[in-house]
Enzyme design. Structure first.
Site, PDB file in Angstrom:
ATOM      1  N   ASP A 239       0.827  -1.200   0.000  1.00 19.08           N
ATOM      2  CA  ASP A 239       0.000   0.000   0.000  1.00 19.08           C
ATOM      3  C   ASP A 239       0.869   1.260   0.000  1.00 19.08           C
ATOM      4  O   ASP A 239       1.866   1.335   0.731  1.00 19.08           O
ATOM      5  CB  ASP A 239      -0.861  -0.011   1.274  1.00 19.08           C
ATOM      6  CG  ASP A 239      -1.823   1.149   1.349  1.00 19.08           C
ATOM      7  OD1 ASP A 239      -2.687   1.226   0.474  1.00 19.08           O
ATOM      8  OD2 ASP A 239      -1.702   1.970   2.276  1.00 19.08           O
TER       9      ASP A 239
ATOM     10  N   GLU B  62       1.415  -0.535  -4.971  1.00 11.88           N
ATOM     11  CA  GLU B  62       0.594   0.600  -5.379  1.00 11.88           C
ATOM     12  C   GLU B  62       1.533   1.802  -5.396  1.00 11.88           C
ATOM     13  O   GLU B  62       2.001   2.239  -4.341  1.00 11.88           O
ATOM     14  CB  GLU B  62      -0.528   0.842  -4.364  1.00 11.88           C
ATOM     15  CG  GLU B  62      -1.411   1.994  -4.788  1.00 11.88           C
ATOM     16  CD  GLU B  62      -2.147   2.645  -3.631  1.00 11.88           C
ATOM     17  OE1 GLU B  62      -3.231   3.150  -3.839  1.00 11.88           O
ATOM     18  OE2 GLU B  62      -1.618   2.646  -2.499  1.00 11.88           O
TER      19      GLU B  62
HETATM   20  C1  GLC Z   1      -4.154   3.147  -0.725  1.00 18.18           C
HETATM   21  C2  GLC Z   1      -5.413   2.320  -0.569  1.00 18.18           C
HETATM   22  C3  GLC Z   1      -6.481   3.254  -0.111  1.00 18.18           C
HETATM   23  C4  GLC Z   1      -6.086   3.833   1.227  1.00 18.18           C
HETATM   24  C5  GLC Z   1      -4.711   4.492   1.155  1.00 18.18           C
HETATM   25  C6  GLC Z   1      -4.145   4.770   2.522  1.00 18.18           C
HETATM   26  O1  GLC Z   1      -4.286   4.140  -1.674  1.00 18.18           O
HETATM   27  O2  GLC Z   1      -5.716   1.668  -1.770  1.00 18.18           O
HETATM   28  O3  GLC Z   1      -7.732   2.614  -0.025  1.00 18.18           O
HETATM   29  O4  GLC Z   1      -7.011   4.807   1.610  1.00 18.18           O
HETATM   30  O5  GLC Z   1      -3.777   3.685   0.501  1.00 18.18           O
HETATM   31  O6  GLC Z   1      -3.746   3.591   3.154  1.00 18.18           O
END
Ligand code: GLC
Length: 532
Positions: A193, A254
């Site tokens: 994440d 991500e």
């Molecule tokens: C990422 C997740 C999202 C979350 C953020 C903070 O973007 O996909 O849902 O709010 O991280 O952890």
């Protein structure tokens, strides 16, 4: 899959591990290879579980560690891999580490796990100009144990999500143990994440944000709190740890960064295996833009030898059935705000069907978001009082946030809760009654349904060897048409123009009715397409 919204087995209106276990045969039948599960750890749910209170347990709303073990075993029996979410940039403000930091006061080793700093202007102003992804300043001031107004702590997301300081050896060591805890239990991979957030420029200098600036990480260059090079040391450490397991383990990040070249740094040979492609996710439904994103993504990944990824929807973005029916069809994730306008869902669905065939024909891995195989639209009329995404509050009620793509799935029946939870129980977000036509049950045996299209395409993708490794080569085509070969026997043609286009070859699968010509907003997979 977004666990809270997938399927509920215990009748509390919130999806859980038992619900997911019961639907594993559905996922295996759909033809996916792996399931990525959003955070399932104990959490106060200030950000849907991305605020973790304990990294080595399961939230009671979702089940128990024994349920997680059973899920992993069941998934493996069905040939499905399990990827879990690793939220390491920040903890919950209710994590014992943060509670200890608050209690120990300024200057204590406990505070060094996080970013506690004195404020400017005698303490009254935040230590720098950094902003939160959910709106407003990235700093919150605490009250010290003696009751006096005190230091500030950093949170690039909600105030309930304090950022960890990854320069501290103790943070690195504690997370090694977290990774081992789950990999030892048989988890096949981790989705990392908010990876670009994990390193900060030394000294935490101002970013130069204008007042009211938005979190536009896809446009930032040399930003001190995003995509800072130090993040790659952390990723290398994790890769080495994952590689120490027999057969290795998958890491997918991500990383919403500026361009494919910056993204490629996350997937160098000793870092992560793959990274979500936000340039593709945010691209409007336009042939030129899509072709450029596809070319640039493949070109940037080639030197590092990493597979591309393709994704159009997620638990963070407006569902693409809805986007593709609007005047502006792109998405805003990590970029400028996009104009919202009324949507034409028939058009959006036609395009989403074509997009599925495009995505599943591209070289690399495809990520689907639960419900896109049912053609679910964004729920745009959730009442204000049910909204839970922190974005709603943090934006001063100007941005409705991400709840509209998180509405619980419709499985069966003709009225809410559509088999998501026990009859008579209200799901944690209300489902539109019009979803009776979109349930998995209603679509299962209908060859023209979205579900049948996804299932057929996924199974074909597995059986057509050209789709496993053959490179993509573009065929000559009109500007508004995407046409490419994958090997000598497979071609994909997507018509984004307003006119029908002629097809050559035998149609293996089409996203809509097509006899001879391919209508607008339709895609086809062809075999033995000839020389074009
Ligand atoms: C990422 C997740 C999202 C979350 C953020 C903070 O973007 O996909 O849902 O709010 O991280 O952890």
């Amino acid at each position: 899959m977004y666990l809270r919204s997938f399927a509920d087995s215990d009748g509390d209106g919130v999806g859980d591990i038992g619900g997911l276990r019961g639907k594993l045969p559905y996922l295996a039948d759909l033809g996916v290879d792996a399931v990525w599960i959003t955070p399932w750890y104990p959490s106060p749910m200030a950000d849907g579980g991305y605020d973790v209170r304990d990294y080595c347990d399961i939230d009671p709303r979702f089940g128990t560690l024994a349920d997680a073990d059973a899920l992993i075993a069941d998934a493996h029996r069905l040939g499905l891999r399990v990827i879990i979410d690793l939220v390491a940039n920040h903890t919950s403000s209710e994590h014992p580490w943060f509670a200890a930091a608050l209690a120990a006061g300024p200057g204590s080793p406990e505070r060094q796990r996080y970013f506690f700093r004195d404020g400017r202007a005698g303490g009254a102003e935040p230590p720098n100009d950094w902003i939160s992804a959910f709106g407003g300043s990235a700093w919150t001031r605490v009250v010290e144990p003696d009751g006096s107004p005190g230091q500030w702590y950093l949170h690039l997301f909600a105030p309930e999500q304090p950022d960890l300081d990854w320069d501290q050896p103790v943070v690195r060591e504690d997370f090694d143990a977290v990774l081992r805890f789950w990999l030892d239990r048989g988890v096949d991979g981790l989705r990392v994440d908010a990876a670009p957030a994990m390193a900060k420029a030394p000294g935490l200098p101002d970013a130069g944000h204008e007042p009211g600036a938005r979190f536009e990480s896809r446009t930032w260059i040399d930003n001190p709190h995003w995509d800072v090079d130090g993040v790659h040391d952390i990723l290398r450490r994790w890769r080495a740890l994952g590689d120490s397991y027999e057969g290795g383990r998958l890491f997918v990040t991500e990383a919403v960064v500026r361009d494919p070249e910056r993204l490629s740094r996350y997937v160098r040979p000793d870092e992560m295996h793959a990274s979500f492609n936000f340039d593709y996710l945010t691209a409007p439904w336009e042939a030129g833009r899509l072709r450029r994103v596809i070319d640039e993504s493949l070109a940037a990944l080639e030197p590092v030898g990493a597979p591309a990824t393709w994704v159009f929807s997620s638990h963070d973005e407006t569902r693409h059935v809805t986007r593709f029916g609007r005047a502006f069809t792109g998405a805003g994730f990590g970029g400028a705000a996009v104009p919202e306008s009324p949507t034409d869902l028939d058009l959006g669905r036609r395009r989403a069907r074509a997009a599925a065939l495009l995505t599943l024909a591209l070289p690399g891995s495809a990520y689907l978001y639960q419900g896109e195989e049912l053609g679910l639209p964004q729920v745009e009329d959730l009442p204000d009082e049910v909204l839970q995404d922190p974005t709603w509050e943090r934006s001063g009620h100007t941005d409705r946030g991400r709840d509209g793509c998180r509405v619980p799935l419709p499985w069966s029946g003709d009225r809410p809760p559509f088999g998501f939870t026990t009859d008579g129980v209200e799901p944690w977000l209300p489902q539109p009654s019009a979803w009776s036509a979109l349930t998995a049950e209603a679509q299962r045996d209908d060859p023209a349904s979205m579900l049948s299209l996804y299932r057929t395409a996924l199974h074909l993708r597995r059986s057509l060897v050209d789709l496993h490794a053959a490179p993509l080569t573009w065929r000559p085509s009109g500007d508004d048409v995407l046409a490419f070969d994958r090997g000598p026997d497979f071609a994909c043609v997507v018509n984004l123009s307003a006119r029908p286009v002629a097809l050559e070859g035998r149609v293996l699968l089409a996203s809509g009715p097509c006899s001879g010509d391919l209508p607008p907003d339709t895609a086809a997979w062809l075999s033995s397409p000839g020389a074009g």
